[in-house]
Scaffold this motif. Structure first.
Motif, PDB file in Angstrom:
ATOM      1  N   GLN A   1       0.611  -1.185  -0.112  1.00  0.00           N
ATOM      2  CA  GLN A   1       0.059  -0.043  -0.036  1.00  0.00           C
ATOM      3  C   GLN A   1       0.880   1.252   0.032  1.00  0.00           C
ATOM      4  OE1 GLN A   1      -2.989   0.195  -0.636  1.00  0.00           O
ATOM      5  NE2 GLN A   1      -2.953   2.440  -0.491  1.00  0.00           N
ATOM      6  N   ILE A   2       2.013   1.207   0.564  1.00  0.00           N
ATOM      7  CA  ILE A   2       3.057   2.175   0.618  1.00  0.00           C
ATOM      8  C   ILE A   2       3.475   2.690  -0.872  1.00  0.00           C
ATOM      9  CG2 ILE A   2       5.299   3.058   1.110  1.00  0.00           C
ATOM     10  CD1 ILE A   2       4.835   1.635   4.119  1.00  0.00           C
ATOM     11  N   LEU A   3       3.597   1.556  -1.400  1.00  0.00           N
ATOM     12  CA  LEU A   3       4.014   1.719  -2.873  1.00  0.00           C
ATOM     13  C   LEU A   3       3.128   2.341  -3.817  1.00  0.00           C
ATOM     14  CD1 LEU A   3       6.391   1.275  -5.144  1.00  0.00           C
ATOM     15  CD2 LEU A   3       5.266  -0.750  -5.748  1.00  0.00           C
ATOM     16  N   HIS A   4       1.839   1.669  -3.624  1.00  0.00           N
ATOM     17  CA  HIS A   4       0.645   2.292  -4.312  1.00  0.00           C
ATOM     18  C   HIS A   4       0.543   3.885  -3.848  1.00  0.00           C
ATOM     19  CE1 HIS A   4      -3.876   2.801  -5.011  1.00  0.00           C
ATOM     20  NE2 HIS A   4      -3.534   1.880  -6.044  1.00  0.00           N
ATOM     21  N   PHE A   5       0.615   4.349  -2.731  1.00  0.00           N
ATOM     22  CA  PHE A   5       0.491   5.509  -2.427  1.00  0.00           C
ATOM     23  C   PHE A   5       1.434   6.257  -3.098  1.00  0.00           C
ATOM     24  CE2 PHE A   5       2.167   8.529   0.726  1.00  0.00           C
ATOM     25  CZ  PHE A   5       1.302   9.820   0.523  1.00  0.00           C
ATOM     26  N   LEU A   6       2.823   5.828  -3.111  1.00  0.00           N
ATOM     27  CA  LEU A   6       3.757   6.634  -3.880  1.00  0.00           C
ATOM     28  C   LEU A   6       3.365   6.722  -5.371  1.00  0.00           C
ATOM     29  CD1 LEU A   6       6.904   5.304  -1.831  1.00  0.00           C
ATOM     30  CD2 LEU A   6       5.706   7.373  -1.676  1.00  0.00           C
ATOM     31  N   PHE A   7       3.084   5.768  -5.858  1.00  0.00           N
ATOM     32  CA  PHE A   7       2.634   5.505  -7.354  1.00  0.00           C
ATOM     33  C   PHE A   7       1.616   6.742  -7.594  1.00  0.00           C
ATOM     34  CE2 PHE A   7       4.830   1.842  -8.496  1.00  0.00           C
ATOM     35  CZ  PHE A   7       5.216   2.277  -9.998  1.00  0.00           C
TER      36      PHE A   7
ATOM     37  N   HIS B   1       7.222  -9.048  -9.508  1.00  0.00           N
ATOM     38  CA  HIS B   1       5.685  -9.142 -10.092  1.00  0.00           C
ATOM     39  C   HIS B   1       5.017  -8.422  -9.288  1.00  0.00           C
ATOM     40  CE1 HIS B   1       6.905 -12.716 -12.223  1.00  0.00           C
ATOM     41  NE2 HIS B   1       7.263 -13.185 -11.228  1.00  0.00           N
ATOM     42  N   ASP B   2       5.118  -7.947  -8.184  1.00  0.00           N
ATOM     43  CA  ASP B   2       4.152  -6.991  -7.544  1.00  0.00           C
ATOM     44  C   ASP B   2       4.257  -5.513  -7.879  1.00  0.00           C
ATOM     45  OD1 ASP B   2       2.586  -8.829  -6.028  1.00  0.00           O
ATOM     46  OD2 ASP B   2       4.027  -8.866  -4.331  1.00  0.00           O
ATOM     47  N   PHE B   3       5.433  -5.245  -8.163  1.00  0.00           N
ATOM     48  CA  PHE B   3       5.850  -3.771  -8.622  1.00  0.00           C
ATOM     49  C   PHE B   3       5.169  -3.513 -10.004  1.00  0.00           C
ATOM     50  CE2 PHE B   3       8.557  -1.250 -11.150  1.00  0.00           C
ATOM     51  CZ  PHE B   3       8.497  -0.069 -10.359  1.00  0.00           C
ATOM     52  N   GLU B   4       5.520  -4.691 -10.938  1.00  0.00           N
ATOM     53  CA  GLU B   4       4.766  -4.527 -12.226  1.00  0.00           C
ATOM     54  C   GLU B   4       3.545  -4.504 -11.969  1.00  0.00           C
ATOM     55  OE1 GLU B   4       6.258  -4.026 -14.942  1.00  0.00           O
ATOM     56  OE2 GLU B   4       8.300  -4.051 -13.908  1.00  0.00           O
ATOM     57  N   SER B   5       2.774  -5.114 -11.204  1.00  0.00           N
ATOM     58  CA  SER B   5       1.297  -5.252 -11.143  1.00  0.00           C
ATOM     59  C   SER B   5       0.680  -4.026 -10.631  1.00  0.00           C
ATOM     60  CB  SER B   5       0.794  -6.337 -10.057  1.00  0.00           C
ATOM     61  OG  SER B   5      -0.525  -6.383  -9.806  1.00  0.00           O
TER      62      SER B   5
ATOM     63  N   ASP C   1      -1.094  -4.866 -22.704  1.00  0.00           N
ATOM     64  CA  ASP C   1      -1.324  -6.204 -21.925  1.00  0.00           C
ATOM     65  C   ASP C   1      -1.754  -5.627 -20.553  1.00  0.00           C
ATOM     66  OD1 ASP C   1       1.150  -5.252 -21.514  1.00  0.00           O
ATOM     67  OD2 ASP C   1       1.947  -7.233 -21.796  1.00  0.00           O
ATOM     68  N   ASN C   2      -2.077  -4.391 -20.285  1.00  0.00           N
ATOM     69  CA  ASN C   2      -2.207  -3.843 -18.897  1.00  0.00           C
ATOM     70  C   ASN C   2      -3.036  -4.827 -17.918  1.00  0.00           C
ATOM     71  OD1 ASN C   2      -1.796  -1.298 -17.635  1.00  0.00           O
ATOM     72  ND2 ASN C   2      -3.764  -1.514 -17.068  1.00  0.00           N
ATOM     73  N   ALA C   3      -4.030  -5.393 -18.531  1.00  0.00           N
ATOM     74  CA  ALA C   3      -4.720  -6.338 -17.496  1.00  0.00           C
ATOM     75  C   ALA C   3      -4.136  -7.482 -16.969  1.00  0.00           C
ATOM     76  CB  ALA C   3      -5.976  -6.544 -18.330  1.00  0.00           C
ATOM     77  N   TYR C   4      -3.373  -7.983 -17.830  1.00  0.00           N
ATOM     78  CA  TYR C   4      -2.568  -9.067 -17.710  1.00  0.00           C
ATOM     79  C   TYR C   4      -1.517  -8.905 -16.649  1.00  0.00           C
ATOM     80  CZ  TYR C   4      -5.029 -11.291 -21.546  1.00  0.00           C
ATOM     81  OH  TYR C   4      -5.956 -11.960 -22.497  1.00  0.00           O
ATOM     82  N   LYS C   5      -0.874  -7.770 -16.901  1.00  0.00           N
ATOM     83  CA  LYS C   5       0.331  -7.556 -15.994  1.00  0.00           C
ATOM     84  C   LYS C   5      -0.376  -7.191 -14.412  1.00  0.00           C
ATOM     85  CE  LYS C   5       3.466  -5.284 -18.979  1.00  0.00           C
ATOM     86  NZ  LYS C   5       3.928  -3.898 -19.652  1.00  0.00           N
ATOM     87  N   ILE C   6      -1.481  -6.689 -14.463  1.00  0.00           N
ATOM     88  CA  ILE C   6      -2.151  -6.428 -12.955  1.00  0.00           C
ATOM     89  C   ILE C   6      -2.288  -7.810 -12.446  1.00  0.00           C
ATOM     90  CG2 ILE C   6      -4.267  -5.778 -12.040  1.00  0.00           C
ATOM     91  CD1 ILE C   6      -4.471  -3.147 -13.713  1.00  0.00           C
ATOM     92  N   LEU C   7      -2.899  -8.837 -13.113  1.00  0.00           N
ATOM     93  CA  LEU C   7      -3.081  -9.994 -12.702  1.00  0.00           C
ATOM     94  C   LEU C   7      -1.881 -10.909 -12.563  1.00  0.00           C
ATOM     95  CD1 LEU C   7      -6.595 -11.134 -14.207  1.00  0.00           C
ATOM     96  CD2 LEU C   7      -6.070  -9.918 -11.907  1.00  0.00           C
TER      97      LEU C   7
END
Length: 244
Positions: free
Chosen positions: A131-137, A166-170, A180-186
């Motif tokens: 969640q910290i990474l998500h906030f920084l993005f 993998h989590d960073f790329e997601s 291929d955005n949707a695939y990267k998220i998954l």
């Protein structure tokens, strides 16, 4: 397990009745220890080391400042985003106090992403660091564009926080669009089978479920809900494309 040790000890001293009594007492101790461990885990750390709310806020603000300054330009939009986020999460008075303390601290100290992340890594759960990474993005995108310098800084911070690639790329795919955005998220390839897509969705939905951050402040829970929605959106997009 304590219950088996207590049962053996009870048998040695009191034979069969002692074994039964020891097993019962040991089971109660096992349950107590598990409950206590869960409590410390929910607080975002361990019994030996937990990050205090004040330290967490200052370290989070320090990482935010590194992202804001990454491209050599201090965006007012990004600054406003951070301030609004802290006010939502902690209230205006507490947020202002954190900003004042931060301003006093950085006058005499160079901010080290590696040192801060090592501190947070040892005291917070993995989903909190996600969640910290998500906030920084979110900060980097606040002005409408994530520069390469900001992306490099985010990648470095993710590495220091011990988040896997993998989590960073997601999370990156939640902010930077691609074919291929949707695939990267998954966290799967476009060549994945329908069964693999469904399995990946279940895994990601579990990883990013808002309940994982139920003990955090409201702003963090909303961030978790946003990630969860993006996982759902990615899955629905793939379903439509494949007519699943």
């Amino acid at each position: 397990m304590i219950k088996w040790f207590a049962a053996i000890l009870g048998y040695i001293y009191f034979r069969f009745p002692g074994a039964i009594l020891g097993f019962i007492i040991g089971s109660l101790l096992d349950n107590y220890i598990r409950s206590a461990g869960g409590l410390f885990e929910n607080m975002g750390g361990t019994q030996k080391s937990r990050v205090s709310p004040g330290d967490f806020e200052l370290n989070l603000l320090s990482l935010a400042s590194l992202v804001i300054k990454a491209d050599g330009q201090v965006s007012q939009t990004e600054l406003d985003y951070v301030r609004a986020y802290f006010v939502r999460a902690y209230g205006k008075e507490r947020a202002n106090a954190t900003f004042r303390t931060f301003n006093e601290v950085i006058k005499n100290r160079e901010i080290s992403a590696q040192r801060i992340c090592a501190y947070l890594h040892s005291r917070t759960r993995y989903e909190v660091r996600l969640q910290i990474l998500h906030f920084l993005f979110s900060i980097a995108q606040a002005d409408g564009n994530i520069s390469q310098a900001e992306l490099n800084q985010l990648s470095q911070i993710a590495g220091y926080l011990r988040l896997n690639s993998h989590d960073f790329e997601s999370i990156k795919a939640m902010f930077l669009k691609s074919a291929d955005n949707a695939y990267k998220i998954l966290e799967i390839d476009k060549s994945a089978s329908d069964a693999e897509v469904k399995k990946a969705y279940r895994k990601m939905a579990k990883k990013y479920h808002p309940d994982k951050l139920g003990h955090m402040d409201e702003a963090y829970r909303k961030g978790a809900e946003e990630k969860f929605r993006k996982v759902q959106d990615a899955y629905e997009q793939i379903q439509k494309e494949r007519r699943m």
